[in-house]
Design a protein around this motif. Structure first.
Motif, PDB file in Angstrom:
ATOM      1  N   ALA A  10       0.867  -1.370  -0.024  1.00  0.00           N
ATOM      2  CA  ALA A  10       0.146   0.046  -0.034  1.00  0.00           C
ATOM      3  C   ALA A  10       0.654   1.300  -0.061  1.00  0.00           C
ATOM      4  N   SER A  11       2.085   1.169   0.095  1.00  0.00           N
ATOM      5  CA  SER A  11       2.896   2.432   0.324  1.00  0.00           C
ATOM      6  C   SER A  11       2.992   3.180  -0.971  1.00  0.00           C
ATOM      7  N   ARG A  12       2.783   2.469  -2.156  1.00  0.00           N
ATOM      8  CA  ARG A  12       3.148   3.371  -3.494  1.00  0.00           C
ATOM      9  C   ARG A  12       2.331   2.714  -4.591  1.00  0.00           C
ATOM     10  N   GLY A  15      -1.167   0.072  -5.451  1.00  0.00           N
ATOM     11  CA  GLY A  15      -1.537  -0.312  -3.794  1.00  0.00           C
ATOM     12  C   GLY A  15      -1.888   1.141  -3.174  1.00  0.00           C
ATOM     13  N   SER A  34       2.452  -2.541   4.449  1.00  0.00           N
ATOM     14  CA  SER A  34       3.694  -2.568   3.633  1.00  0.00           C
ATOM     15  C   SER A  34       4.735  -2.391   4.744  1.00  0.00           C
ATOM     16  N   SER A  57       8.257 -10.885   3.299  1.00  0.00           N
ATOM     17  CA  SER A  57       9.410 -11.923   3.368  1.00  0.00           C
ATOM     18  C   SER A  57       9.866 -12.356   4.689  1.00  0.00           C
ATOM     19  N   ASN A  81      -1.537  -7.088  -3.211  1.00  0.00           N
ATOM     20  CA  ASN A  81      -1.029  -6.604  -4.371  1.00  0.00           C
ATOM     21  C   ASN A  81       0.286  -6.159  -4.172  1.00  0.00           C
ATOM     22  N   THR A 104       8.653 -12.742  -1.039  1.00  0.00           N
ATOM     23  CA  THR A 104       7.683 -11.971  -0.819  1.00  0.00           C
ATOM     24  C   THR A 104       6.538 -12.171  -1.828  1.00  0.00           C
ATOM     25  N   ILE A 130      -2.778 -10.226  -7.330  1.00  0.00           N
ATOM     26  CA  ILE A 130      -2.324  -9.612  -8.374  1.00  0.00           C
ATOM     27  C   ILE A 130      -0.904 -10.068  -8.490  1.00  0.00           C
ATOM     28  N   TYR A 148      11.344 -12.705 -11.075  1.00  0.00           N
ATOM     29  CA  TYR A 148      10.020 -11.948 -10.960  1.00  0.00           C
ATOM     30  C   TYR A 148       8.950 -12.930 -11.300  1.00  0.00           C
ATOM     31  N   LYS A 152       5.895 -14.840  -9.512  1.00  0.00           N
ATOM     32  CA  LYS A 152       4.284 -14.510  -9.696  1.00  0.00           C
ATOM     33  C   LYS A 152       3.421 -15.406 -10.473  1.00  0.00           C
ATOM     34  N   LEU A 178      -1.567  -8.388 -14.512  1.00  0.00           N
ATOM     35  CA  LEU A 178      -1.786  -7.017 -15.111  1.00  0.00           C
ATOM     36  C   LEU A 178      -0.844  -6.932 -16.184  1.00  0.00           C
TER      37      LEU A 178
HETATM   38  N1  LIG Z   1       3.321  -1.772 -12.662  1.00  0.00           N
HETATM   39  C1  LIG Z   1       3.238  -2.738 -13.460  1.00  0.00           C
HETATM   40  O1  LIG Z   1       3.254  -2.388 -14.802  1.00  0.00           O
HETATM   41  C2  LIG Z   1       2.862  -3.894 -13.178  1.00  0.00           C
HETATM   42  C3  LIG Z   1       2.541  -4.964 -14.182  1.00  0.00           C
HETATM   43  C4  LIG Z   1       2.248  -6.280 -13.936  1.00  0.00           C
HETATM   44  C5  LIG Z   1       1.974  -6.629 -12.323  1.00  0.00           C
HETATM   45  N2  LIG Z   1       2.061  -5.656 -11.502  1.00  0.00           N
HETATM   46  C6  LIG Z   1       2.050  -6.088 -10.174  1.00  0.00           C
HETATM   47  O2  LIG Z   1       1.086  -5.160  -9.554  1.00  0.00           O
HETATM   48  C7  LIG Z   1       1.284  -5.061  -8.155  1.00  0.00           C
HETATM   49  C8  LIG Z   1       1.291  -3.472  -7.707  1.00  0.00           C
HETATM   50  O3  LIG Z   1       2.737  -2.818  -8.517  1.00  0.00           O
HETATM   51  P1  LIG Z   1       3.435  -1.603  -8.730  1.00  0.00           P
HETATM   52  O4  LIG Z   1       3.701  -1.155  -9.902  1.00  0.00           O
HETATM   53  O5  LIG Z   1       2.266  -0.609  -7.887  1.00  0.00           O
HETATM   54  O6  LIG Z   1       4.576  -1.956  -7.733  1.00  0.00           O
HETATM   55  P2  LIG Z   1       5.425  -0.936  -6.697  1.00  0.00           P
HETATM   56  O7  LIG Z   1       4.970   0.710  -7.093  1.00  0.00           O
HETATM   57  O8  LIG Z   1       6.574  -1.406  -6.663  1.00  0.00           O
HETATM   58  O9  LIG Z   1       4.862  -1.291  -5.241  1.00  0.00           O
HETATM   59  C9  LIG Z   1       5.238  -2.404  -4.705  1.00  0.00           C
HETATM   60  C10 LIG Z   1       4.419  -2.743  -3.259  1.00  0.00           C
HETATM   61  O10 LIG Z   1       4.725  -3.663  -2.791  1.00  0.00           O
HETATM   62  C11 LIG Z   1       5.150  -3.675  -1.463  1.00  0.00           C
HETATM   63  N3  LIG Z   1       6.290  -4.656  -1.171  1.00  0.00           N
HETATM   64  C12 LIG Z   1       7.485  -4.885  -1.640  1.00  0.00           C
HETATM   65  N4  LIG Z   1       7.933  -5.951  -1.162  1.00  0.00           N
HETATM   66  C13 LIG Z   1       7.405  -6.306  -0.051  1.00  0.00           C
HETATM   67  C14 LIG Z   1       7.369  -6.879   1.205  1.00  0.00           C
HETATM   68  N5  LIG Z   1       8.450  -7.751   1.442  1.00  0.00           N
HETATM   69  N6  LIG Z   1       6.441  -6.878   2.081  1.00  0.00           N
HETATM   70  C15 LIG Z   1       5.333  -6.294   1.987  1.00  0.00           C
HETATM   71  N7  LIG Z   1       5.097  -5.249   0.911  1.00  0.00           N
HETATM   72  C16 LIG Z   1       6.042  -5.470   0.230  1.00  0.00           C
HETATM   73  C17 LIG Z   1       6.001  -2.121  -1.510  1.00  0.00           C
HETATM   74  O11 LIG Z   1       6.023  -1.466  -0.416  1.00  0.00           O
HETATM   75  P3  LIG Z   1       7.263  -1.465   0.801  1.00  0.00           P
HETATM   76  O12 LIG Z   1       8.437  -1.298  -0.083  1.00  0.00           O
HETATM   77  O13 LIG Z   1       6.854  -0.109   1.565  1.00  0.00           O
HETATM   78  O14 LIG Z   1       7.176  -2.775   1.630  1.00  0.00           O
HETATM   79  C18 LIG Z   1       4.967  -1.521  -2.398  1.00  0.00           C
HETATM   80  O15 LIG Z   1       4.125  -0.942  -1.681  1.00  0.00           O
HETATM   81  C19 LIG Z   1       2.614  -5.944  -7.973  1.00  0.00           C
HETATM   82  O16 LIG Z   1       2.185  -7.165  -7.664  1.00  0.00           O
HETATM   83  C20 LIG Z   1       3.253  -6.131  -9.307  1.00  0.00           C
HETATM   84  O17 LIG Z   1       3.829  -7.144  -9.161  1.00  0.00           O
HETATM   85  C21 LIG Z   1       2.477  -4.545 -11.898  1.00  0.00           C
END
Ligand SMILES: NC(=O)c1ccc[n+]([C@@H]2O[C@H](COP(=O)([O-])OP(=O)(O)OC[C@H]3O[C@@H](n4cnc5c(N)ncnc54)[C@H](OP(=O)(O)O)[C@@H]3O)[C@@H](O)[C@H]2O)c1
Length: 229
Positions: A10-12, A15, A34, A57, A81, A104, A130, A148, A152, A178
């Motif tokens: 949820a931090s960025r 989410g 998060s 993790s 997510n 993770t 997700i 990665y 997933k 996604l």
């Molecule tokens: N953006 C894309 O193009 C895309 C495409 C396909 C799938 N997705 C999927 O969509 C989801 C959201 O993606 P996004 O692009 O928004 O990613 P993002 O901006 O990198 O955000 C990822 C989030 O996951 C959290 N996270 C990472 N490691 C963690 C851990 N060990 N424990 C708890 N939280 C953790 C991070 O928070 P902290 O670091 O604060 O813990 C952050 O809030 C992900 O599952 C990603 O794989 C994204």
């Protein structure tokens, strides 16, 4: 009717937008999770948002969740997510690189989900995982993403297995794979690429599916993408 909703990651990115959008309905209570609590503190300022530290993790994630959700008997929606990306050529991947993605994205998601099952058993609930189109069998693949995307893929398979095991309960699980969404993670995976979808737009779709999708879907893996990647 009031709903308790949990959002991991949820931090960025997506989410963060999910928390903002889902908390607009005053009947919802959103639990934002998060590791970066400072980032969440900056936007989780409404009465119907609780934010807290959870590291998928970590072996202690059940204890971390209990500290935030121990008093909450019923969770209606869980959105798994969070995501950890490593973008490296296959031969340069260290064991730790591979491990960090799996801890993770696969192990962490399964282990954390265990915590929520008792809180969904009576009233029922929707668990929405997700994942990525890169984890979908037969999709176009890209170099550098093997740690990665295979981790997933674990959550894709988990979705089908969980739905089968819990089919006689009121808990439903689905998975959205996604395509490209403009976030910091996308910038790490495909530097310079401009995604056709914003985090806000994708969060809008995911939020709606999380609230309504369990009525007609269970154990389903759906691609949500208008582009390659
Ligand atoms: N953006 C894309 O193009 C895309 C495409 C396909 C799938 N997705 C999927 O969509 C989801 C959201 O993606 P996004 O692009 O928004 O990613 P993002 O901006 O990198 O955000 C990822 C989030 O996951 C959290 N996270 C990472 N490691 C963690 C851990 N060990 N424990 C708890 N939280 C953790 C991070 O928070 P902290 O670091 O604060 O813990 C952050 O809030 C992900 O599952 C990603 O794989 C994204």
């Amino acid at each position: 009717m009031s709903k308790n909703i949990v959002v991991f990651g949820a931090s960025r990115g997506i989410g963060k937008e999910l928390v903002i959008q889902l908390s607009q309905d005053k009947d919802n209570h959103v639990f934002a999770l998060s590791r970066n609590t400072d980032a969440m503190a900056a936007f989780c300022d409404k009465k119907n948002i609780t934010f807290g530290y959870a590291d998928l993790s970590s072996n202690n994630v059940h204890d971390q969740l209990n500290a935030i959700l121990g008093e909450v008997d019923k969770i209606d929606v869980l959105i798994n997510n969070a995501g950890k990306l490593v973008n490296k050529p296959f031969e340069e991947l260290s064991r730790e690189d591979i491990n960090s993605c799996y801890q993770t994205n696969a192990v962490g998601v399964m282990y954390a989900t265990q915590y929520f099952v008792p809180k969904m058993k009576n009233a029922g609930g929707h668990i929405l995982n997700i994942s990525t189109v890169g984890a979908f069998q037969g999709s176009v693949k890209f170099p550098g993403l093997s740690a990665y995307s295979t981790s997933k893929a674990g959550v894709v398979s988990f979705t089908e297995l969980f739905a089968e095991e819990y089919k006689d309960t009121k808990i439903r699980m689905n998975c959205l794979c996604l395509g490209a969404v403009q976030t910091e993670m996308l910038e790490e995976a495909f530097p310079g690429y401009q995604a056709p979808t914003t985090a806000k737009e994708m969060a809008n779709y995911i939020a709606d599916f999380a609230m309504t999708g369990s009525q007609y879907f269970n154990g389903k893996i759906l691609q949500v993408s208008t582009s390659t990647p």
